[in-house]
Design a protein around this motif. Structure first.
Motif, PDB file in Angstrom:
ATOM      1  N   THR A 117       0.925  -1.510  -0.028  1.00 61.54           N
ATOM      2  CA  THR A 117      -0.300  -0.187   0.450  1.00 61.54           C
ATOM      3  C   THR A 117       0.559   1.145   0.036  1.00 61.54           C
ATOM      4  OG1 THR A 117      -0.302   0.648   2.628  1.00 61.54           O
ATOM      5  CG2 THR A 117      -1.730  -0.945   1.307  1.00 61.54           C
TER       6      THR A 117
ATOM      7  N   GLU B  57     -10.494   5.107   1.537  1.00 62.30           N
ATOM      8  CA  GLU B  57      -9.936   5.090   0.424  1.00 62.30           C
ATOM      9  C   GLU B  57     -11.255   5.472  -0.757  1.00 62.30           C
ATOM     10  OE1 GLU B  57      -9.558   0.842  -2.286  1.00 62.30           O
ATOM     11  OE2 GLU B  57      -8.608   1.185  -1.086  1.00 62.30           O
TER      12      GLU B  57
ATOM     13  N   ARG C 156     -12.195   8.469  -3.371  1.00 60.98           N
ATOM     14  CA  ARG C 156     -12.748   7.917  -4.833  1.00 60.98           C
ATOM     15  C   ARG C 156     -13.899   9.097  -5.041  1.00 60.98           C
ATOM     16  NH1 ARG C 156     -13.438   2.958  -3.100  1.00 60.98           N
ATOM     17  NH2 ARG C 156     -11.812   2.062  -3.671  1.00 60.98           N
TER      18      ARG C 156
ATOM     19  N   ILE D 207      -3.906   5.572  -4.529  1.00 59.03           N
ATOM     20  CA  ILE D 207      -5.230   5.413  -3.390  1.00 59.03           C
ATOM     21  C   ILE D 207      -6.506   4.401  -3.805  1.00 59.03           C
ATOM     22  CG2 ILE D 207      -5.501   5.469  -0.704  1.00 59.03           C
ATOM     23  CD1 ILE D 207      -3.371   7.169  -0.471  1.00 59.03           C
TER      24      ILE D 207
END
Length: 282
Positions: free
Chosen positions: A7, A220, A224, A256
């Protein structure tokens, strides 16, 4: 056995749990904000995460002979200077800064550009480390053994002025500007008096502060939503800012959020706004 991280961001708890791993390299990537006119503290009083190496963005890992701040090094120079920090091909790097999330993503992006992906940004940075009372030490001038780090240059991760000029008319590319809305709209002055105000034509405003909450990157899912609002069709991104620092924050957030086709405009607005005959919108 080398520690592998999958990550681009890790928590302070993760770092604390892996603090003694032999392949771990911790980099302090702190630089002052260009808009911060306060005096920095005496370096003799500075503390850091235990075992940290200072990664000098301004004086070592930028081309100081270039006309614009924070210009990237050649791949050969970068490789040599990273080796001098004792970094190896099998190192895992965690980078942080004193402001939470500010300049550390720039270093994360530099390593992406140079083809090294076993690197993460410390979410919350040094303030979160201190809040948890994890181990610190006075800043040291370590002299590590030369590493065997190798560059695998990824040119698609960086864009230059001629690329951005072409992208203005490219309907498959979104140019996103990480500066404040005031600077984007020319209602606030630029911090550098020799740089004109305004923004790149056909670019969109996405202040880097919009993807940060209390020194942390947003989740995240939240990231998005933010990136999908301005780029729902997953077109290529070019991120710009003042000098390439906070554009890298957007690059980290986009990564991410699941976007992989992105690049940072290295000269960013300082180059665009001080170069003659380039189009500007206000």
């Amino acid at each position: 056995m080398s520690l592998i991280n999958n990550t681009p961001i890790v928590s302070v708890d993760w770092l604390q749990a892996n603090l003694e791993h032999k392949n771990l390299v911790i980099l302090d990537c702190t630089i002052p904000k260009v808009t911060d006119k306060s005096k920095t503290s005496n370096s003799n009083e500075k503390i850091q995460i235990k075992g940290t190496i200072f990664f000098d963005i301004k004086n070592t890992f930028s081309d100081v002979t270039a006309p614009f701040p924070n210009t990237i090094l050649s791949s050969k120079e970068f490789e040599e200077k990273v080796q001098a920090l004792g970094i190896n091909k099998d190192s895992i790097i965690v980078c942080y800064d004193d402001l939470g999330i500010y300049s550390s993503p720039r270093v994360w992006w530099m390593f992406q550009l140079m083809g090294f992906t076993n690197i993460a940004v410390l979410d919350g940075g040094f303030p979160m480390w201190l809040e948890n009372r994890f181990p610190t030490e006075k800043q040291k001038n370590n002299t590590p053994t030369k590493g065997d780090f190798k560059v695998d240059y990824q040119p698609e991760k960086v864009k230059f002025t001629e690329d951005v000029l072409k992208a203005i008319e490219d309907k498959e590319t979104i140019i996103a500007d990480a500066r404040s809305k005031g600077r984007f709209n020319c209602t606030e002055p630029e911090p550098r008096s020799d740089v004109k105000g305004g923004h790149i034509p056909n670019s969109v405003s996405l202040p880097f502060s919009k993807i940060i909450k209390k020194g942390h990157l947003k989740s995240e899912e939240e990231l998005r939503v933010i990136f999908n609002q301005i780029n729902p069709k997953k077109k290529a991104f070019i991120f710009s800012c003042g000098t390439g620092i906070t554009a890298s924050v957007l690059a980290l957030g986009a990564d991410i959020a699941g976007y992989k086709n992105y690049a940072v405009y290295d000269g960013s607005w300082t180059e665009w706004g001080s170069t003659a005959n380039l189009p500007i919108e206000k």
